[in-house]
Scaffold this motif. Structure first.
Motif: not given
Length: 241
Positions: A1-13, A49-59, A21-26
Motif C-alpha cells: 500500500m502506498s503511503p498516504q499523501q498530505r493534503l491541505l484544503v484552503l477554505g475547507g470549512n 462523516k469524514g470531517l471528524s478526521n480533518v485537522e482544522w487550522i484557524e488562520g 475534505c470528506d472525499a479525500a478522507v473517504a
C-alpha cells in the motif's frame, strides 16, 4: 500500500471545501487538514462523516506565517476560496488569496495544486465597474498564477452552480439538488431548447454548467491521484465523476 499523501484544503470549512475534505478522507489516500479564518466549521454537514478526521487550522491565508505553518509537510493543496461582495473585495478574496497560497506552496515544493474556479472564466468580457467583475477577474488571475507555478501538476475545475445537501447556517442539510437537477436538465438535456438557452450570455453558461457537489469533490480528489499533468476540467468533465 502506498503511503498516504498530505493534503491541505484552503477554505475547507465551506460548502465545497467540506465535501472535498470528506472525499479525500473517504478515499483513504490522504491525511487532510484545512486552513480557514474560522477553523472548524460551526455547522458541519452531518452527512459528511469524514470531517471528524480533518485537522482544522484557524488562520488567515493572507498571513505568510499561517500559510507556511499549514503547508509544512504537505504534498498537495486545493483552494476552494471565494466570496461575494464589492468588486475590490471579490478580486482580493477570489484572486489574491489563492495567488499568495500558490507562491508559498511553490516555495515549499508542494507537488500539486488544485483550484475550484468558475465556468464563467474566459467566457465574459466585463468592465471593472460591472457587478461580479471582481469575482471572475480574481478567479482568472488565480488560474493564471497556478498554471505558471504548477504547469504540469495543476487541476483547475470550472463548475457553474454547485448543488447538493448544504447547511444554511444551522439549518439543513438543505437539498439544493431539488433545484439544481431540474434546472440543469433544462440547460443540457432538452435538445434545441437547451442549445438556444446556452447562447444567452452568462445565463446560458450557468444553465449548462450546474454540477453536483459530490462530483466536484470526486473530480478534485481523483485529479490529485492521477499521473501528473496540467488539467482543466469543465462542467461536462466534472459530471463524469
Amino acid at each position: 500500500m502506498s503511503p498516504q499523501q498530505r493534503l491541505l484544503v484552503l477554505g475547507g470549512n465551506g460548502y465545497v471545501g467540506q465535501n472535498i475534505c470528506d472525499a479525500a478522507v473517504a478515499s483513504g489516500k490522504f491525511i487532510v487538514k484545512s486552513l480557514s479564518r474560522s477553523g472548524r466549521p460551526t455547522n458541519p454537514n452531518p452527512q459528511l462523516k469524514g470531517l471528524s478526521n480533518v485537522e482544522w487550522i484557524e488562520g488567515d491565508v493572507f498571513d505568510e506565517g499561517s500559510r507556511d505553518d499549514a503547508l509544512k509537510g504537505v504534498d498537495s493543496v486545493v483552494s476552494t476560496i471565494g466570496a461575494f461582495g464589492s468588486n475590490e473585495f471579490m478580486d482580493r478574496i477570489c484572486g489574491d488569496a489563492t495567488i499568495q497560497a500558490v507562491e508559498s506552496a511553490a516555495a515549499r515544493s508542494v507537488s500539486r495544486f488544485g483550484f475550484i474556479s468558475s465556468a464563467q472564466v474566459g467566457k465574459l468580457n466585463l468592465s471593472p465597474s460591472t457587478p461580479m467583475y471582481g469575482y471572475f477577474h480574481g478567479k482568472s488571475r488565480a488560474e493564471e498564477a497556478i498554471r505558471k507555478a504548477f504547469p504540469e501538476s495543476h487541476a483547475i475545475l470550472r463548475p457553474g452552480f454547485v448543488y447538493g445537501p448544504r447547511m444554511i447556517g444551522s439549518i439543513g442539510p438543505v437539498p439544493l439538488q431539488l433545484i439544481g437537477v431540474p434546472v440543469s436538465a433544462i440547460g443540457t438535456r432538452l435538445g434545441p431548447v437547451s442549445s438556444l438557452l446556452q447562447c444567452v450570455p452568462f445565463i446560458g453558461t450557468e444553465l449548462s454548467s450546474m454540477v453536483p457537489v459530490q462530483s466536484v469533490a470526486q473530480a478534485t480528489i481523483q485529479s490529485l491521484l492521477e499521473p501528473q499533468e496540467g488539467k482543466l476540467l469543465t462542467a461536462e468533465d466534472i459530471r463524469n465523476f
